[in-house]
Scaffold this motif. Structure first.
Motif, PDB file in Angstrom:
ATOM      1  N   ARG A 116      31.304  29.806 -32.610  1.00 18.42           N
ATOM      2  CA  ARG A 116      30.871  30.849 -33.543  1.00 18.42           C
ATOM      3  C   ARG A 116      30.220  31.982 -32.763  1.00 18.42           C
ATOM      4  O   ARG A 116      29.443  31.727 -31.839  1.00 18.42           O
ATOM      5  N   PRO A 117      30.502  33.219 -33.135  1.00 18.37           N
ATOM      6  CA  PRO A 117      29.840  34.342 -32.453  1.00 18.37           C
ATOM      7  C   PRO A 117      28.330  34.308 -32.692  1.00 18.37           C
ATOM      8  O   PRO A 117      27.868  33.780 -33.706  1.00 18.37           O
TER       9      PRO A 117
ATOM     10  N   TRP B 159      26.159  36.503 -33.664  1.00 16.36           N
ATOM     11  CA  TRP B 159      25.664  37.112 -34.902  1.00 16.36           C
ATOM     12  C   TRP B 159      25.874  36.173 -36.093  1.00 16.36           C
ATOM     13  O   TRP B 159      25.055  36.111 -36.996  1.00 16.36           O
TER      14      TRP B 159
END
Length: 183
Positions: free
Chosen positions: A18-19, A21
């Protein structure tokens, strides 16, 4: 000359990370999904309004309670978990019988209630939390206090005959397996 990599089959691919952010916005995706599902279930509605409000709550609650969530756990000895669970079940049954005897024959109390100081070697917060749950679900005992440095537990016992024996039993039956599991 290097060969091009063969792409893996779609089912064989590792999940994409997951990124950052997204990790900040949704720190606990399973908890968020569970909260949204619970909201919709409790309201017995799949309307857009309930879905939006449930989504807002499902995103906000994990963000607001991030400091309350336990640390990630890596269980080192799963077999010890089973042995500990069986010991807790046996002790809980035995304690329930003792409390039933105490309630049914209040005049035949063998020993007075008291407090036991138990020196702790376990330091892992998850292990301490499990120890607190074990002590609290066992009738006749209650977690009264823990020292600020987490080195001493004050335990209340409904019938206290030998404080040293109780301390040794807690350390042997619960603390030692918890240290094997968590530390």
């Amino acid at each position: 000359m290097t060969k091009p990599r063969n792409p893996a089959a779609p089912g064989d691919q590792a999940p994409l990370p997951r990124p950052p952010w997204l990790r900040r916005v949704v720190p606990a995706p399973l908890l968020s999904l569970a909260l949204l599902g619970l909201w919709l279930l409790l309201n017995r509605s799949l309307s857009a309004g309930h879905f939006v409000l449930g989504s807002v709550l499902a995103l906000a609650i994990p963000l607001l309670t991030a400091g309350l969530r336990p640390l990630p756990v890596r269980i080192r000895k799963p077999g010890t978990v089973l042995r500990l669970a069986l010991a807790v079940v046996a002790d809980t049954v035995q304690s329930n019988l003792a409390i039933a005897r105490l309630l049914l024959t209040p005049g035949h109390r063998r020993h007075p209630a008291g407090f036991v100081h138990i020196p702790l070697d376990v330091r892992d917060p998850n292990a301490l939390a499990v120890l607190a749950m074990i002590v609290c679900i066992t009738p006749g005992t209650a977690w009264a206090e823990i020292s600020l440095d987490r080195s001493m537990l004050l335990l209340h016992v409904l019938e206290l005959d030998d404080a040293d024996a109780i301390a040794a039993a807690v350390k042997q039956r619960y603390e030692r397996p918890l240290m094997e599991i968590f530390e």
